[in-house]
Scaffold this motif. Structure first.
Motif, PDB file in Angstrom:
ATOM      1  N   HIS A   1       0.851  -1.182   0.000  1.00  0.00           N
ATOM      2  CA  HIS A   1       0.000   0.000   0.000  1.00  0.00           C
ATOM      3  C   HIS A   1       0.886   1.231   0.000  1.00  0.00           C
ATOM      4  O   HIS A   1       2.095   1.145   0.268  1.00  0.00           O
ATOM      5  CB  HIS A   1      -0.981  -0.001   1.191  1.00  0.00           C
ATOM      6  N   TRP A   2       0.292   2.392  -0.328  1.00  0.00           N
ATOM      7  CA  TRP A   2       1.051   3.624  -0.531  1.00  0.00           C
ATOM      8  C   TRP A   2       0.495   4.737   0.352  1.00  0.00           C
ATOM      9  O   TRP A   2      -0.680   4.725   0.721  1.00  0.00           O
ATOM     10  CB  TRP A   2       0.972   4.077  -1.987  1.00  0.00           C
ATOM     11  N   THR A   3       1.379   5.692   0.655  1.00  0.00           N
ATOM     12  CA  THR A   3       0.941   6.967   1.238  1.00  0.00           C
ATOM     13  C   THR A   3       1.340   8.076   0.280  1.00  0.00           C
ATOM     14  O   THR A   3       2.337   7.954  -0.457  1.00  0.00           O
ATOM     15  CB  THR A   3       1.583   7.208   2.607  1.00  0.00           C
ATOM     16  N   ARG A   4       0.536   9.118   0.280  1.00  0.00           N
ATOM     17  CA  ARG A   4       0.835  10.295  -0.518  1.00  0.00           C
ATOM     18  C   ARG A   4       0.782  11.500   0.403  1.00  0.00           C
ATOM     19  O   ARG A   4      -0.233  11.740   1.070  1.00  0.00           O
ATOM     20  CB  ARG A   4      -0.172  10.458  -1.658  1.00  0.00           C
TER      21      ARG A   4
ATOM     22  N   ALA B   1       8.212  -3.472   5.339  1.00  0.00           N
ATOM     23  CA  ALA B   1       9.368  -2.745   4.811  1.00  0.00           C
ATOM     24  C   ALA B   1       8.886  -1.487   4.112  1.00  0.00           C
ATOM     25  O   ALA B   1       7.793  -1.459   3.537  1.00  0.00           O
ATOM     26  CB  ALA B   1      10.166  -3.613   3.852  1.00  0.00           C
ATOM     27  N   LEU B   2       9.727  -0.419   4.140  1.00  0.00           N
ATOM     28  CA  LEU B   2       9.368   0.880   3.585  1.00  0.00           C
ATOM     29  C   LEU B   2      10.304   1.229   2.443  1.00  0.00           C
ATOM     30  O   LEU B   2      11.501   0.917   2.488  1.00  0.00           O
ATOM     31  CB  LEU B   2       9.447   1.977   4.644  1.00  0.00           C
ATOM     32  N   SER B   3       9.761   1.916   1.437  1.00  0.00           N
ATOM     33  CA  SER B   3      10.602   2.493   0.394  1.00  0.00           C
ATOM     34  C   SER B   3      11.061   3.880   0.820  1.00  0.00           C
ATOM     35  O   SER B   3      10.643   4.402   1.865  1.00  0.00           O
ATOM     36  CB  SER B   3       9.825   2.580  -0.921  1.00  0.00           C
ATOM     37  N   ASN B   4      11.912   4.495   0.013  1.00  0.00           N
ATOM     38  CA  ASN B   4      12.250   5.898   0.231  1.00  0.00           C
ATOM     39  C   ASN B   4      11.021   6.766  -0.002  1.00  0.00           C
ATOM     40  O   ASN B   4      10.042   6.347  -0.627  1.00  0.00           O
ATOM     41  CB  ASN B   4      13.375   6.329  -0.714  1.00  0.00           C
ATOM     42  N   ARG B   5      11.092   7.986   0.491  1.00  0.00           N
ATOM     43  CA  ARG B   5      10.045   8.960   0.184  1.00  0.00           C
ATOM     44  C   ARG B   5      10.327   9.503  -1.210  1.00  0.00           C
ATOM     45  O   ARG B   5      11.327  10.185  -1.429  1.00  0.00           O
ATOM     46  CB  ARG B   5      10.017  10.077   1.236  1.00  0.00           C
TER      47      ARG B   5
ATOM     48  N   TYR C   1       5.464  10.344  -2.263  1.00  0.00           N
ATOM     49  CA  TYR C   1       4.889   9.010  -2.168  1.00  0.00           C
ATOM     50  C   TYR C   1       5.846   8.105  -1.385  1.00  0.00           C
ATOM     51  O   TYR C   1       7.074   8.267  -1.448  1.00  0.00           O
ATOM     52  CB  TYR C   1       4.655   8.416  -3.558  1.00  0.00           C
ATOM     53  N   GLN C   2       5.243   7.140  -0.687  1.00  0.00           N
ATOM     54  CA  GLN C   2       6.035   6.139   0.018  1.00  0.00           C
ATOM     55  C   GLN C   2       5.307   4.811  -0.041  1.00  0.00           C
ATOM     56  O   GLN C   2       4.087   4.734   0.150  1.00  0.00           O
ATOM     57  CB  GLN C   2       6.300   6.536   1.467  1.00  0.00           C
TER      58      GLN C   2
END
Length: 1339
Positions: A223-226, A276-280, A265-266
């Motif tokens: 899932h994503w955050t914006r 686990a997280l991606s970069n912003r 976005y992340q």
């Protein structure tokens, strides 16, 4: 004996090769030296009396802060042969050889401790040994030389799986093996494998793609955050997510504005074990705005004055590329006087009248949209005192004075003033610029205050007006100044440079693999300017808000785990940031409980040559790491000892293969969860041997030579016999015959001389033998009277005549010249034509010396002229006088030009070239070429053009597409034959993509292996020449050690997806980037990879000095090694006394790392000492340096006494000399008793003076003059008597004027007076003056 292909079994428990296994945590490289194995059940220990709850004290503390535990089991469960095994080791072919660390015990089984601390030191000592091992397949060789190694076969698939499992134990980048059964059982938290760049700029004309891919078991969801808020993809019909991936696709085919989706976005990848997280990722849409409309008035300027034409391009994203052209699209010529600044403005240091001849338009090219925006052009009006633009004045030595332009001192146009400042980030390029005006045009020079410019990364641009320093580091900060000067004066501008740094990794957190109950830690260290802050998160949430975990402790940049359980699995994030940027890293903690299983294929067959050494490997996996035992043919005893040796990594080595070693070997891996076994069948083969070797031979030219090579080999192996000549493969021509056991050469010639090597090989080994063939030239013998006469070159032929004239032939006749006593062997006919290469003679044909007439074949439309050269064994004659000319009639060409190529010189063109035809193939006047081309895949109509030269450029072509090309010759008589098509390619552009999935594996302290994914062919935009890795040494793990950050590169062929980088510095942090390279150049760089090399052995101590102030002491001094290659733990000094061939006992001294002096007390004042000094790290001792103490004064006597005096020949020689001396003394005594004194005045050339103290009655005492030289001679430096001015010599005193010598060179002529002198004494007096003659008189 056969020579085996030896390998090192690299033991990686310590930092020797940089792959120490992380057994309960990932230690730093400084800590790896302390790792030790576990003890399940030592052979020397007894299980009796240990109750199920007996627990002894724990062992010393592990380097990570936990306790190093040793576990034991109930006697009924413990295998009888349990032993110590070392940490994870990796064979050089990639085989995973597991070994134990701090032991892992499954939950549900009672954990007990056994105090075996006294055994720890011996375990570490065993683990530090570097073991020489060999592979089963070997190569043999004769003793005379070693055979080149055969190419290594690619490892089987199970090797890759084993290698990936070893990475699990390393705690580095974890990979699950490809074995489906293991994949289904080994769980793994999510790991981000691919993501978009942090600043993601997209083309508004394309769909938006935001990449996010991850792996894990089970497969993660996304899932994503914006803008830090949940981004609901389901509510937006334009947004979708790729299947089995988190990559977002925003589709604008149905409308919409891309600008609406800009933001941060992340991506979150989640399974049941963590998140686990991606970069912003900051998403921005590329912009290429239009230039504002404006009307520009003509710019009026006085000739010689400075001028700046401002560009002021519209703001774009990213910034556009600026260049200046005229309104007719001609580029503006730039030089030292006129140039473009970095800001896009066009600067004139001084304006000249010719600058009015064009207008000036600023152009902006936008990268993403591939558009060029053009500004309205500037026009110049130059006011001048010399209105005529005389071109001759441009080359005038003083052009400005000639045009009436006043000279001026320099002044800066950019930057303004005398000082400015600039900030740059570490790792970026620093660009300093100074543009000055003045008449004449000033020169610019650059300097750094207090030091020199970094020559390895500094370069000058824009006619020295710009200084670029690549890959800036902290030492590049300081004050720089540019100096502008001309003959009127100089001026300078100072630029203060400050270097800041976004965060960069010192110790990036790595994934952590543990067994239940083990301890470990995650470390997150970064540096920057200003110092970055560290924030920990778990599963995407701040650690402070996460549920409390009593087994977890946070200590700044480190998280410590104690007694981990299955529930401890999670993904941790470390975010380190400052005002210039941030770094985000994911590292998961995974807890595994896996029974043993084998990784290699079952029932392998290993074939090995008799008497060689081999190793049987049995790769396995399990958690806790199992113990391995070996058995042969089902026997109950464990194989270890004697001819067998089991290494701590589980490999079985057989030191010398014998016939009885053939059989089936079984390896059994056991841990507390179960056991697994595998079998290896070993076959022993006889070696390949050449029992009758070729012998050196000497042969005459024209004879037949046979070289024998008879071979004995194992009949079950296929034998191949080949031959080399001068170490290169031998071509078997029609003069040679190769049989199974010999090579025959018929009609030997001089070119056959050389070394011949017989190579007998099977698939397991090979043997070789070499012989040398010498070819003798024929000896010319006189056969007639002329052979004895002097030979010379022949005279030139004469009276050339052309007859039988035809369209394509003519007969040439000549009269031979004189052969000059050497028969003419050949005639060479040459021709010259006057159309294409007048005056140049070419060889036409060659004829035997017995011919004086020949029919010459001719080509159409050539104006021929001929001459003839005669040749004999001495040389060539002068060319004859040329014949009359003869022109043949024309015809259409019968051939087409060769070597047709199509290659791009720019990205939008293709240059077609060919080799032009010569005069003999033109066949007619006005030779020209019809060039045709078309796109290969489209099969479109042919384009054609007629060309008189040898090249043609096709413009406006797509980037790197194939073309069909034809080049046809044509003259005035017609066209040549239809040519064949040749494939050419248009110009290349820079590659658009970088290699992905770049993986770095540290092989040892000086080498790494690389692996990457192939780029798509459409992104190469040309021919893939190679993959290139750029790497540089970022820092050393030693504090306060400056390192050079010069970039280095390693290239790999385009068809390879892996490679090796070597010659690295140990104990250092490195960074690496990869690019794709085509014919145009480098493509974009891949994501920067960081890696750390482990400790190595140090270099030799510097300036080792040995001084001996007296006979009692010797002082030693040295300096630290130039390259420590790790943490120095001390020095080792070995010294030994020696006297001639006698050597004393070696003494070893160990010093602390800070000690650089030592004094040795001499026990023997006569002997010398030999000292060997080396530095040590935890890895071992480095290169040694050896010096010897100075020789004592009585060394020569001691050596003679010790070495010569005891030799029998010396004693005999001394006795012989003593006997001769005794005889001489007896003879002298007898002579003296006869008369005592002898008159010698008449024998001297110069009379004695009255002052001579030895004169008495014309006589002298023989004993006083015994050792004096003759008068008129002098004694040389070597003690011999040299004649000075006198003509007198021993020859004058001999008979016949010549002295006589015996075979040993001694003078045996009678010593007499000169013939022209009167003899005054008898033979007795003459001989008495010479002791040698006295001895001869006895004979």
């Amino acid at each position: 004996m056969g020579v085996t292909r030896s390998r090192e079994a690299r033991n990686y428990f310590d930092s020797t090769q940089g792959r120490a296994a992380v057994f309960s945590l990932r230690p730093t490289f400084r800590e790896k030296k302390d790792l030790a194995g576990i003890l399940l059940r030592p052979k020397s220990a007894s299980w009796d009396g240990l109750g199920p709850k007996k627990c002894l004290a724990s062992l010393p503390t592990c380097p990570h802060g936990g306790r190093l535990r040793r576990h034991w089991m109930n006697q009924t469960m413990a295998p009888s042969g349990e032993r110590l095994i070392d940490l994870c080791a990796i064979w050089d072919a990639g085989v995973y050889l597991p070994s134990a660390a701090c032991n892992r015990a499954s939950s549900g089984v009672a954990r007990k401790r056994l105090n075996e601390a006294e055994k720890l030191s011996s375990v570490q000592e065993a683990q530090l040994k570097r073991l020489e091992v060999t592979r089963p397949r070997v190569l043999g060789s004769r003793e005379r030389g070693q055979v080149p190694r055969m190419a290594r076969q690619p490892p089987p698939p199970w090797v890759h799986a084993a290698f990936l499992l070893c990475l699990l134990s390393l705690g580095g980048a974890i990979e699950i093996p490809m074995d489906p059964s293991i994949q289904n059982e080994l769980t793994q938290p999510p790991t981000i494998t691919k993501q978009s760049v942090k600043d993601h700029i997209v083309d508004p004309r394309d769909n938006i793609l935001i990449e996010c891919e991850a792996k894990g078991n089970p497969a993660p969801s996304f899932h994503w955050t914006r803008n830090s808020r949940f981004f609901n993809i389901a509510k937006d019909p334009r947004v979708s997510m790729r299947r089995r991936s988190g990559t977002l696709v925003i589709d604008f085919r149905s409308g919409g504005r891309p600008e609406e989706y800009e933001g941060e976005y992340q991506c979150f990848a989640r399974n049941k074990f963590g998140t686990a997280l991606s970069n912003r990722i900051r998403l921005q849409v590329s912009k290429s705005p239009l230039w504002p409309k404006e009307n520009l008035d003509p710019v009026v300027v006085q000739e010689g004055a400075p001028l700046t034409l401002q560009c002021n391009p519209p703001p774009g994203l990213p910034s556009p590329v600026i260049f200046w052209m005229s309104s007719s699209m001609e580029p503006i010529t730039q030089d030292k006087r006129v140039s473009q600044g970095h800001n896009g403005d066009l600067y004139f240091s001084n304006v000249m009248l010719q600058d009015m001849q064009t207008d000036y338009s600023c152009n902006a090219r936008f990268h993403f949209t591939h558009t060029i925006q053009q500004k309205n052009p500037f026009t110049l009006k130059v006011l001048t005192n010399h209105p005529y633009n005389d071109s001759s004045l441009r080359n005038h030595p003083d052009m400005y004075s000639a045009r009436g332009v006043a000279e001026r001192t320099p002044s800066f146009m950019y930057p303004q003033g005398t000082a400015s400042s600039q900030m740059v980030l570490r790792g970026m390029d620093l660009l300093l610029e100074c543009i000055a005006s003045g008449v004449p045009t000033p020169d610019i020079a650059w300097y750094k205050k207090g030091g020199d410019l970094p020559s390895d990364k500094a370069k000058f641009e824009n006619f020295n007006k710009a200084l670029r320093i690549t890959n800036v580091s902290e030492e590049d900060s300081g004050e720089y100044f540019c100096l502008a000067s001309n003959k009127m004066g100089s001026i300078r501008h100072t630029i203060s440079v400050r270097v800041k740094a976004a965060p960069y990794w010192l110790d990036e957190p790595k994934n952590l693999i543990l067994a239940p109950g083990e301890d470990g830690r995650l470390v997150c260290r970064a540096n920057g300017n200003p110092k970055p802050t560290v924030q920990w998160m778990v599963n995407g949430e701040p650690l402070q808000s996460a549920p409390p975990n009593p087994n977890r402790e946070v200590a700044g940049d480190t998280i410590i785990f104690r007694d981990t359980q299955i529930s401890s699995r999670a993904v941790y994030q470390c975010n380190t940031s400052n005002e210039h940027g941030y770094l985000l890293a994911n590292a998961f903690v995974s807890v595994l409980d896996v029974p043993p299983r084998m990784l290699s294929p079952r029932n392998q067959l290993i074939r090995v040559i008799l008497y060689n050494r081999t190793r049987l490997d049995c790769p396995f996996f399990g958690s806790p790491i199992p113990t391995l035992r070996w058995f042969k043919n089902g026997q109950g005893s464990n194989l270890d000892g004697g001819n067998y040796h089991v290494y701590e990594n589980g490999s079985l080595e057989i030191k010398m293969i014998r016939k009885e070693d053939q059989g089936i070997y079984t390896c059994v891996a056991t841990n507390i969860l179960g056991k697994a076994e595998n079998q290896v069948r070993l076959e022993v083969k006889d070696p390949t041997r050449i029992y009758r070797m070729p012998e050196d031979q000497v042969a005459k030219r024209g004879t037949t030579v046979q070289l024998e090579c008879r071979v004995k080999h194992d009949p079950s192996l296929k034998l191949t016999v080949s031959w080399l000549k001068d170490d290169e493969p031998l071509y078997i021509g029609n003069r040679m015959k190769k049989e199974d056991d010999s090579l025959t050469i018929f009609g030997v010639a001089e070119r056959d001389q050389g070394s011949y090597t017989c190579v007998a090989s099977t698939e397991l080994d090979q043997d070789l033998a070499k012989a040398y063939l010498t070819v003798l030239a024929d000896q010319a013998t006189p056969t007639n009277r002329l052979a004895a006469l002097p030979k010379g070159r022949p005279d030139r032929p004469r009276d050339l005549e052309l007859t039988d004239l035809a369209e394509r032939s003519v007969r040439l006749t000549w009269i031979p010249g004189d052969a000059n006593n050497s028969p003419i062997t050949d005639y060479v006919v040459q021709f010259e034509e006057d159309q294409f290469q007048p005056g140049v003679w070419h060889d036409h044909s060659k004829y035997p010396g017995s011919v004086n007439s020949a029919v010459l074949r001719l080509s159409p439309y050539v104006n021929y002229q001929f001459r003839v050269i005669a040749i004999n064994e001495v040389g060539s004659s002068h060319p004859s006088l040329p014949s009359e000319r003869y022109r043949t009639s024309g015809a259409p060409p019968e051939s087409n030009p060769g070597d047709v190529k199509g290659e791009g010189t720019r990205k939008n063109n293709m240059e077609i070239t060919w080799t032009p035809m010569n005069a003999t193939s033109a066949f007619g006047p006005n030779l020209r070429y019809i060039v045709k081309w078309r796109r290969r895949e489209t099969r479109e109509a042919w384009n054609n053009v007629t060309v008189w030269g040898s090249r043609y450029v096709v413009g406006q072509t797509p980037v790197y597409v194939p073309y069909e090309i034809r080049v046809q010759a044509e003259n005035d008589f017609g066209k040549g034959p239809e040519p064949e098509s040749v494939i050419g390619y248009s110009g290349e552009d820079y590659p658009r993509a970088a290699p992905t999935e770049v993986k770095v594996r540290v092989m040892n302290s000086t080498a790494i292996s690389l692996q990457w994914n192939r780029v798509y062919s459409d992104t190469v935009q040309g021919q893939l020449r190679e993959y290139r890795a750029y790497y540089w040494r970022e820092s050393s793990l030693l504090k306060n050690l400056w390192v050079s950050q010069k970039r280095q590169q390693a290239s790999f062929p385009g068809d390879r997806l892996r490679g090796m980088v070597s010659r690295l510095f140990p104990y250092s942090n490195y960074k690496l980037e990869m690019v794709v390279v085509n014919g145009r150049g480098d493509g974009p760089r891949s994501e920067t990879k960081e890696f750390t090399t482990p400790e190595g052995v140090p270099s030799a101590p510097r300036r080792f000095r040995v001084r001996q102030p007296n006979l009692e002491t010797i002082n030693l001094e040295w300096d630290h090694p130039e390259h420590p290659n790790g943490i120095m733990i001390g020095y080792t000094l070995k010294y030994v006394a020696f006297n001639g061939t006698k050597v004393g006992k070696q003494i070893v001294e160990n010093f602390s790392p800070n000690q650089t002096k030592f004094t040795v007390q001499r026990t023997d004042p006569v002997s010398r000492y030999r000292f060997t000094l080396s530095a040590r790290t935890q890895v071992g001792s480095g290169e040694a340096v050896t010096e010897e103490s100075p020789a004592p004064p009585n060394e020569a006597y001691t050596n003679n006494q010790a070495d010569i005096a005891t030799q029998g020949w010396f004693i005999g020689l001394m006795c012989a000399i003593a006997l001769l001396v005794l005889i001489l003394l007896i003879v002298c005594f007898i002579k003296r008793s006869r008369g005592g004194k002898y008159p010698v005045r008449e024998k001297k050339d110069v009379p004695l003076g009255p002052e001579d103290p030895k004169e008495e009655d014309g006589s002298f005492d023989y004993s006083d003059e015994d050792n004096k030289p003759l008068q008129g001679s002098q004694t040389s430096l070597d003690g011999t008597i040299k004649q000075q001015e006198s003509d007198d010599s021993l020859v004058d005193y001999g008979e016949g004027g010549e002295g006589q010598f015996n075979e040993d060179g001694s003078f045996i002529g009678q010593y007499t007076v000169k013939k022209d002198k009167e003899e005054t004494e008898g033979n007795e007096s003459s001989e008495a003056t010479s002791p040698v003659n006295a001895i001869y008189s006895l004979a």
